[in-house]
Design an enzyme around this catalytic site. Sequence first.
Site, PDB file in Angstrom:
ATOM      1  N   GLY A 232       0.780  -1.221   0.000  1.00 11.36           N
ATOM      2  CA  GLY A 232       0.000   0.000   0.000  1.00 11.36           C
ATOM      3  C   GLY A 232       0.817   1.280   0.000  1.00 11.36           C
ATOM      4  O   GLY A 232       2.044   1.288  -0.101  1.00 11.36           O
ATOM      5  N   CYS A 258      12.082  -1.156   2.549  1.00 20.10           N
ATOM      6  CA  CYS A 258      11.002  -0.987   1.577  1.00 20.10           C
ATOM      7  C   CYS A 258       9.937  -0.006   2.081  1.00 20.10           C
ATOM      8  O   CYS A 258      10.185   1.195   2.103  1.00 20.10           O
ATOM      9  CB  CYS A 258      10.408  -2.343   1.198  1.00 20.10           C
ATOM     10  SG  CYS A 258       9.592  -2.329  -0.417  1.00 20.10           S
ATOM     11  N   GLN A 262      10.252   4.125   3.132  1.00 20.94           N
ATOM     12  CA  GLN A 262       9.394   5.234   2.747  1.00 20.94           C
ATOM     13  C   GLN A 262       8.839   5.963   3.970  1.00 20.94           C
ATOM     14  O   GLN A 262       8.722   7.195   3.970  1.00 20.94           O
ATOM     15  CB  GLN A 262       8.261   4.717   1.858  1.00 20.94           C
ATOM     16  CG  GLN A 262       8.743   4.129   0.548  1.00 20.94           C
ATOM     17  CD  GLN A 262       7.731   3.197  -0.109  1.00 20.94           C
ATOM     18  OE1 GLN A 262       6.572   3.124   0.311  1.00 20.94           O
ATOM     19  NE2 GLN A 262       8.171   2.478  -1.137  1.00 20.94           N
ATOM     20  N   PHE A 303       5.809   2.344  -4.903  1.00 31.66           N
ATOM     21  CA  PHE A 303       5.997   3.725  -4.492  1.00 31.66           C
ATOM     22  C   PHE A 303       7.491   3.970  -4.318  1.00 31.66           C
ATOM     23  O   PHE A 303       8.273   3.040  -4.124  1.00 31.66           O
ATOM     24  CB  PHE A 303       5.268   4.016  -3.179  1.00 31.66           C
ATOM     25  CG  PHE A 303       3.770   4.030  -3.310  1.00 31.66           C
ATOM     26  CD1 PHE A 303       3.086   5.228  -3.443  1.00 31.66           C
ATOM     27  CD2 PHE A 303       3.044   2.849  -3.310  1.00 31.66           C
ATOM     28  CE1 PHE A 303       1.702   5.252  -3.573  1.00 31.66           C
ATOM     29  CE2 PHE A 303       1.663   2.850  -3.433  1.00 31.66           C
ATOM     30  CZ  PHE A 303       0.981   4.060  -3.573  1.00 31.66           C
ATOM     31  N   HIS A 344      15.119  -5.212  -0.898  1.00 32.31           N
ATOM     32  CA  HIS A 344      14.967  -6.264   0.099  1.00 32.31           C
ATOM     33  C   HIS A 344      16.301  -6.975   0.354  1.00 32.31           C
ATOM     34  O   HIS A 344      16.634  -7.943  -0.328  1.00 32.31           O
ATOM     35  CB  HIS A 344      13.911  -7.279  -0.350  1.00 32.31           C
ATOM     36  CG  HIS A 344      12.518  -6.775  -0.217  1.00 32.31           C
ATOM     37  ND1 HIS A 344      11.734  -7.033   0.884  1.00 32.31           N
ATOM     38  CD2 HIS A 344      11.775  -5.989  -1.027  1.00 32.31           C
ATOM     39  CE1 HIS A 344      10.566  -6.449   0.745  1.00 32.31           C
ATOM     40  NE2 HIS A 344      10.562  -5.801  -0.415  1.00 32.31           N
ATOM     41  N   GLU A 346      17.023  -8.948   2.618  1.00 33.61           N
ATOM     42  CA  GLU A 346      16.814 -10.317   3.118  1.00 33.61           C
ATOM     43  C   GLU A 346      16.590 -11.302   1.985  1.00 33.61           C
ATOM     44  O   GLU A 346      16.542 -12.523   2.214  1.00 33.61           O
ATOM     45  CB  GLU A 346      15.619 -10.342   4.073  1.00 33.61           C
ATOM     46  CG  GLU A 346      14.248 -10.398   3.430  1.00 33.61           C
ATOM     47  CD  GLU A 346      13.776  -9.078   2.829  1.00 33.61           C
ATOM     48  OE1 GLU A 346      12.728  -9.063   2.163  1.00 33.61           O
ATOM     49  OE2 GLU A 346      14.478  -8.046   3.012  1.00 33.61           O
TER      50      GLU A 346
END
Length: 372
Positions: A232, A258, A262, A303, A344, A346
């Site tokens: 989202g 991630c 933001q 985003f 990411h 990980e």
Amino acid sequence: MKYNLKSPAVILLADGTVFKGQSSVKFDSNRSGEICFNTGMTGYQEIFTDPSYFGQIMVTTNAHIGNYGVNVDESESDGVKISGLVCKNFSFAPSRVNSDSSLEEFLGEADLPVVFDVDTRALVSHIRTHGAMNAIISSDVENLEVLKAELANHPSMKGLELASSVSTKTGYTLGDKLSDFRVAVLDLGVKKNILRRLEARGAYIKVFPYNSTYEELIEWNPKGILLSNGPGDPEPLTSAINLAKKCISNAIPTFGICLGHQVIALSVGIPTLKMHNGHRGINHPVLNLVSGKSEVTSQNHGFTIDKKSTEFNDKVEISHMHLNDHSIAGIKVKGKPCFSVQYHPEAGPGPNDASYLFDEFFVMMSSEHVSV
């Protein structure tokens, strides 16, 4: 839901474009969401169970999906999170010895609709040109006007808060209770592999719901705080943004991944933007501007933080840059033990080039921070 029979199915995009395919049976209900694509050649189980994909219809660019089945240890959450799957060739019989079940069975248990025999090359090309948009998949191929009306009522991803749909409802702990490294994780849609990476380094972890306050996390007495990935738009996450502000002002070692990246950017006054079609794959090149080394990274985001605002923000320095489009891939807050990346580290799926960032987080937690 069984996929070994074929019946007509349709993918209707918000701009009116229609793509045809096959399904196994008529869907019990139509499924809507933002349509996006992932270019990874492997790791479909991890992708389908990644909470960051909640609310999205996934198009896989790899021509064969399902050929190695699924393994219970390779899910990134408690179940399937995508809203629907669109692929070219769907494999019903897995060939991997250590698969626990077929992808057909795995998705069937989740009642996830799959549309296959689709010209995914044309569909992905359309998304790349016209941008990510809402779509609906259905086996009701004769009533496109009805589908258009239903799709028109589906909310845009812009402004949509989805972390509450995938976050834990209650806190839980894992790892070594005697560890000196107590890490509080704000669960905005955390992937299991993030927790595995922390646990492998000896951390004692407590995972908190997405709307937990700074005071609630600090009461647990953590050495550091991790703001996780998730789905989202980040802008509606006012509680998490306020938490990040307090972490920074109180010099608490903080790491954002991630969506968490933001959130940290928003907390220091950097706006976020909806991307044209996002970054989703496991071979995205990133340049570490501090070390001068490049990394191949796993990415999944629609985003991004505003580049010009970041460049002119005197509170941060840019630490990483995406080499395909030169978007901001990482920042550090000046004089504070806080950093974040858009990708990411990980993996799960993807390469391990960026796993050093977890080591840097642990070094940051073990050091007495000195403001500069």
